[in-house]
Design a protein around this motif. Sequence first.
Motif, PDB file in Angstrom:
ATOM      1  N   GLY A 132      61.282 -70.821  89.783  1.00  0.00           N
ATOM      2  CA  GLY A 132      60.322 -69.943  90.543  1.00  0.00           C
ATOM      3  C   GLY A 132      60.390 -69.311  91.344  1.00  0.00           C
ATOM      4  N   GLU A 133      61.155 -70.529  92.558  1.00  0.00           N
ATOM      5  CA  GLU A 133      60.536 -69.795  93.983  1.00  0.00           C
ATOM      6  C   GLU A 133      60.708 -68.699  94.171  1.00  0.00           C
ATOM      7  OE1 GLU A 133      62.016 -72.286  97.371  1.00  0.00           O
ATOM      8  OE2 GLU A 133      64.135 -71.625  96.785  1.00  0.00           O
ATOM      9  N   GLY A 134      59.890 -68.142  95.009  1.00  0.00           N
ATOM     10  CA  GLY A 134      59.565 -66.429  95.024  1.00  0.00           C
ATOM     11  C   GLY A 134      59.256 -65.490  94.448  1.00  0.00           C
ATOM     12  N   LEU A 135      59.588 -66.040  92.887  1.00  0.00           N
ATOM     13  CA  LEU A 135      58.950 -65.254  91.856  1.00  0.00           C
ATOM     14  C   LEU A 135      58.101 -64.368  92.384  1.00  0.00           C
ATOM     15  CD1 LEU A 135      60.075 -64.381  89.000  1.00  0.00           C
ATOM     16  CD2 LEU A 135      58.888 -66.173  87.931  1.00  0.00           C
ATOM     17  N   ALA A 136      56.736 -65.158  92.421  1.00  0.00           N
ATOM     18  CA  ALA A 136      55.147 -64.480  92.846  1.00  0.00           C
ATOM     19  C   ALA A 136      55.503 -62.994  93.884  1.00  0.00           C
ATOM     20  CB  ALA A 136      54.753 -65.040  93.578  1.00  0.00           C
ATOM     21  N   GLN A 137      56.403 -63.117  94.859  1.00  0.00           N
ATOM     22  CA  GLN A 137      56.855 -62.393  96.001  1.00  0.00           C
ATOM     23  C   GLN A 137      57.700 -61.053  95.316  1.00  0.00           C
ATOM     24  OE1 GLN A 137      56.665 -65.208  96.730  1.00  0.00           O
ATOM     25  NE2 GLN A 137      54.588 -65.431  97.663  1.00  0.00           N
ATOM     26  N   THR A 138      58.828 -61.450  94.242  1.00  0.00           N
ATOM     27  CA  THR A 138      60.304 -60.388  93.632  1.00  0.00           C
ATOM     28  C   THR A 138      59.271 -60.110  92.330  1.00  0.00           C
ATOM     29  OG1 THR A 138      61.585 -62.299  93.667  1.00  0.00           O
ATOM     30  CG2 THR A 138      61.548 -61.486  95.648  1.00  0.00           C
ATOM     31  N   SER A 260      53.543 -70.990  91.449  1.00  0.00           N
ATOM     32  CA  SER A 260      52.907 -70.429  91.038  1.00  0.00           C
ATOM     33  C   SER A 260      51.402 -70.144  92.119  1.00  0.00           C
ATOM     34  CB  SER A 260      52.768 -68.977  90.021  1.00  0.00           C
ATOM     35  OG  SER A 260      51.864 -70.766  89.187  1.00  0.00           O
ATOM     36  N   LEU A 261      50.566 -70.884  92.199  1.00  0.00           N
ATOM     37  CA  LEU A 261      49.345 -70.733  92.890  1.00  0.00           C
ATOM     38  C   LEU A 261      49.909 -71.039  94.352  1.00  0.00           C
ATOM     39  CD1 LEU A 261      46.543 -70.774  92.887  1.00  0.00           C
ATOM     40  CD2 LEU A 261      46.723 -73.649  92.165  1.00  0.00           C
ATOM     41  N   THR A 262      50.401 -71.906  94.728  1.00  0.00           N
ATOM     42  CA  THR A 262      51.015 -71.988  96.034  1.00  0.00           C
ATOM     43  C   THR A 262      51.643 -70.860  96.920  1.00  0.00           C
ATOM     44  OG1 THR A 262      51.806 -74.347  95.700  1.00  0.00           O
ATOM     45  CG2 THR A 262      52.755 -73.348  97.404  1.00  0.00           C
ATOM     46  N   GLU A 263      52.760 -70.040  96.509  1.00  0.00           N
ATOM     47  CA  GLU A 263      53.480 -68.521  96.782  1.00  0.00           C
ATOM     48  C   GLU A 263      52.205 -67.765  96.674  1.00  0.00           C
ATOM     49  OE1 GLU A 263      56.665 -67.769  94.568  1.00  0.00           O
ATOM     50  OE2 GLU A 263      57.524 -70.254  95.111  1.00  0.00           O
ATOM     51  N   SER A 264      50.942 -67.744  95.511  1.00  0.00           N
ATOM     52  CA  SER A 264      50.080 -67.467  96.074  1.00  0.00           C
ATOM     53  C   SER A 264      48.973 -66.446  97.236  1.00  0.00           C
ATOM     54  CB  SER A 264      49.570 -66.568  94.483  1.00  0.00           C
ATOM     55  OG  SER A 264      48.453 -68.057  94.761  1.00  0.00           O
ATOM     56  N   ILE A 265      49.078 -67.899  97.360  1.00  0.00           N
ATOM     57  CA  ILE A 265      47.703 -68.431  98.347  1.00  0.00           C
ATOM     58  C   ILE A 265      48.925 -68.027  99.705  1.00  0.00           C
ATOM     59  CG2 ILE A 265      46.685 -69.787 100.186  1.00  0.00           C
ATOM     60  CD1 ILE A 265      45.385 -69.451  97.620  1.00  0.00           C
ATOM     61  N   GLY A 266      50.736 -68.005  99.086  1.00  0.00           N
ATOM     62  CA  GLY A 266      51.134 -68.313 100.940  1.00  0.00           C
ATOM     63  C   GLY A 266      50.846 -69.638 102.363  1.00  0.00           C
ATOM     64  N   ALA A 267      51.520 -69.166 103.243  1.00  0.00           N
ATOM     65  CA  ALA A 267      50.941 -70.146 104.354  1.00  0.00           C
ATOM     66  C   ALA A 267      49.846 -70.075 105.025  1.00  0.00           C
ATOM     67  CB  ALA A 267      52.286 -69.536 105.928  1.00  0.00           C
ATOM     68  N   ILE A 268      49.747 -70.990 105.163  1.00  0.00           N
ATOM     69  CA  ILE A 268      48.436 -72.257 105.631  1.00  0.00           C
ATOM     70  C   ILE A 268      48.619 -72.480 107.046  1.00  0.00           C
ATOM     71  CG2 ILE A 268      46.690 -73.964 104.636  1.00  0.00           C
ATOM     72  CD1 ILE A 268      47.357 -73.798 102.016  1.00  0.00           C
TER      73      ILE A 268
END
Length: 426
Positions: A132-138, A260-268
Amino acid sequence: MAGSIPPANGQGARPGGSKAGGKKGQRKKPRRPRSKAGSGIAPKSAGTTSPPATRGGGINETIASSVSGTVVSHPAAPVAERAGGWQKPLPHHRQAYAAIDLGTNNCRLLIARPSGEHFVVIDAFSRVVRLGEGLAQTGRLSDEAMDRALAALHVCADKLRKRNVHLARSVATEACRRASNGQTFIDRVREETGIHLNIITAQEEARLAVLGCHILLEQGSGPAMIFDIGGGSTEMVLVETGETVPRILDWQSVPWGVVSLTESIGAIADHPDARAIAYAEMRRRVDEGFADFTARVTPIRHAAQVERSIRLLGTSGTVTTLASLHLELPQYDRRAVDGLVVPAESMRDISRRLSTMTPAERIAVPCIGRERSDLVVAGCAILESILDIWPAERLGIADRGIREGILRSLMATGADPRGPRKTEAA
């Protein structure tokens, strides 16, 4: 001290009072052949994408019906044909059964033989594939992620062939449910490996997880909560325990897993305030996703608290990792963790401390390392929200779930004197 998280409240206890221990075994490097080993046949519903944000409701049925009409193939048949004709089937206790769980973050295989009411594992495989890597964005599975998953599935196919698996079922979960190219990937897997992945619903995912781990619930009366923190989604299931399998009273699935939660938050940003803000936002999103479920189960929770019978069991990489830190294990040991019961407050304390660490500090913590360092914080946020919804004093830890649930279902089918059902792909 960075890199070390000692337990807050002593060592965890097992339901029977046994002492945890053991050493982690070593794994051989798998081969990557291309075989035609069979697996679960996808039903016509496979390929459904873009599920609703939350799913749930009352399900007045037992876990025993968890395969709910899904049929499986019979990989042993081609083996007999290649040998030159029909062969007498092996006795039930000697037949091998297999389960593949392709999740948003991991690809896992388990092969086992029946042993009384349980089973004995004869082969296993697990690999982080980050499908699921990148799925939240694309909204799509990337080529790189699909290639990683296919490489792992080739290993699984080889093991299915070598073990002459009698019945097998292979499932895919949230990443394939959500991706617009999920069915295309499923078709490619079948063509290249012979594995027939079945994209299961969130409801079936919850039921299989419960079927696979409910045996580890602490003894007691009244409703209990079982949860599964995945890569792309999290399921909470309220069950009523009985003499055999539990009955599901209510359940909910939200599209927030560690990936999915990590990717939705983005870079910290690498700053304490930024980490605190990000963690609070993770908590808020999970709380919001489970809001309806929380309202439904609150009266039941209050009654259970009055009776002091509130029980909680979790299955996921998050809870097993945090349990390892609670025990201060130098490396992960399934035998020490599976079946452990730990103080919930210790898990909260570890979660909060991990959320404040820098990425480098988390990498240095035993049982986390580089592989889990960027995802464990999201898992901690989800776990804390679950502990708010169902505030048990103790948390049971299960290093088992969907694969074990599939195996129990398959073995029940295989033991039927009418034999396993067979069908062509839909």
